[in-house]
Design a protein around this motif. Structure first.
Motif, mmCIF file in Angstrom:
data_model
loop_
_atom_site.group_PDB
_atom_site.id
_atom_site.type_symbol
_atom_site.label_atom_id
_atom_site.label_comp_id
_atom_site.label_asym_id
_atom_site.label_seq_id
_atom_site.Cartn_x
_atom_site.Cartn_y
_atom_site.Cartn_z
ATOM 1 N N LYS A 100 0.831 -1.213 0.000
ATOM 2 C CA LYS A 100 0.000 0.000 0.000
ATOM 3 C C LYS A 100 0.863 1.259 0.000
ATOM 4 C CE LYS A 100 -4.231 -1.750 2.063
ATOM 5 N NZ LYS A 100 -5.173 -1.667 3.180
ATOM 6 N N ALA A 103 2.161 1.684 -3.484
ATOM 7 C CA ALA A 103 1.088 2.208 -4.336
ATOM 8 C C ALA A 103 0.947 3.720 -4.146
ATOM 9 C CB ALA A 103 -0.227 1.497 -4.036
ATOM 10 N N SER A 104 0.960 4.162 -2.900
ATOM 11 C CA SER A 104 0.845 5.609 -2.625
ATOM 12 C C SER A 104 2.002 6.380 -3.232
ATOM 13 C CB SER A 104 0.802 5.858 -1.118
ATOM 14 O OG SER A 104 -0.372 5.330 -0.569
ATOM 15 N N ASN A 107 1.603 6.552 -7.054
ATOM 16 C CA ASN A 107 0.571 7.528 -7.408
ATOM 17 C C ASN A 107 1.094 8.955 -7.260
ATOM 18 O OD1 ASN A 107 -1.319 5.509 -7.982
ATOM 19 N ND2 ASN A 107 -2.032 5.453 -5.875
ATOM 20 N N LYS A 120 -3.222 0.611 -6.389
ATOM 21 C CA LYS A 120 -3.678 0.143 -5.078
ATOM 22 C C LYS A 120 -2.702 -0.938 -4.646
ATOM 23 C CE LYS A 120 -8.473 0.978 -6.233
ATOM 24 N NZ LYS A 120 -9.693 0.371 -6.703
ATOM 25 N N ASP A 122 -3.208 -3.973 -4.134
ATOM 26 C CA ASP A 122 -3.418 -5.206 -4.906
ATOM 27 C C ASP A 122 -2.659 -5.180 -6.231
ATOM 28 O OD1 ASP A 122 -5.064 -6.071 -2.892
ATOM 29 O OD2 ASP A 122 -6.939 -5.649 -3.955
#
Length: 176
Positions: A100, A103-104, A107, A120, A122
């Motif tokens: 996670k 992912a952050s 992004n 995300k 996943d």
């Protein structure tokens, strides 16, 4: 032949094209007419550049211009910067980041997942698995209260507790 006034009017119109284009009163049909006046031909190629659409515009003046846009992809095999993405996931993973958190970070750095959506946890898990990047194991343990104090359980004792839990759940102990 154009009069000087008509010529000046057309030049002013050309300089104000964005203003005319974006004004709410300009209809879609008028925008299409404007494009037909300035563009002769457009060629699109989705295979020339991985993860991009290559665009060649032939203008009415005879000039040409080339452009490319990142396209929406359905699989990471068609992803624009797959090597850069793989490298960044490896770096963040090596820094001890969980899926996670990776992912952050992706992004925040402007990466997009397949289908042009945000990453995300996943998505990161799937990519790590595909690329053979091991999961980061959390070394932090929840403190267990003992005599009113809070102390972490040493790793050796955690292994013993884990073995005890497995034996209890498998009903392999019999009363003597």
């Amino acid at each position: 032949m154009l009069s000087e006034a008509d010529r000046d009017g057309l030049l002013a119109l050309g300089e104000n094209l964005p203003g005319i284009w974006y004004v709410p009163s300009t209809t879609a049909a008028e925008r299409k007419s404007i494009l037909r006046l300035i563009i002769c031909e457009v060629v699109l190629d989705q295979k020339r550049l991985q993860g991009q659409v290559w665009i060649n515009i032939l203008w009415q003046t005879g000039a040409t211009s080339e452009h490319s846009l990142q396209r929406r992809v359905h699989t990471y095999g068609d992803y624009l910067n797959i090597d850069k993405l793989r490298t960044r996931v490896r770096e963040l993973n090596a820094a001890g980041k969980m899926d996670k958190e990776i992912a952050s970070a992706l992004n925040a750095e402007g990466f997009l997942a397949a289908q042009n959506c945000a990453f995300k946890g996943d998505n990161v898990w799937l990519l790590r698995r595909r690329w053979g990047i091991p999961a980061v194991k959390s070394t932090e343990r929840a403190p267990i209260p003992s005599d009113g104090q809070t102390e972490p359980i040493p790793p050796k004792e955690l292994l013993q507790l884990s073995a005890l839990r497995r034996r209890l759940s498998s009903n392999s102990w019999h009363a003597a």
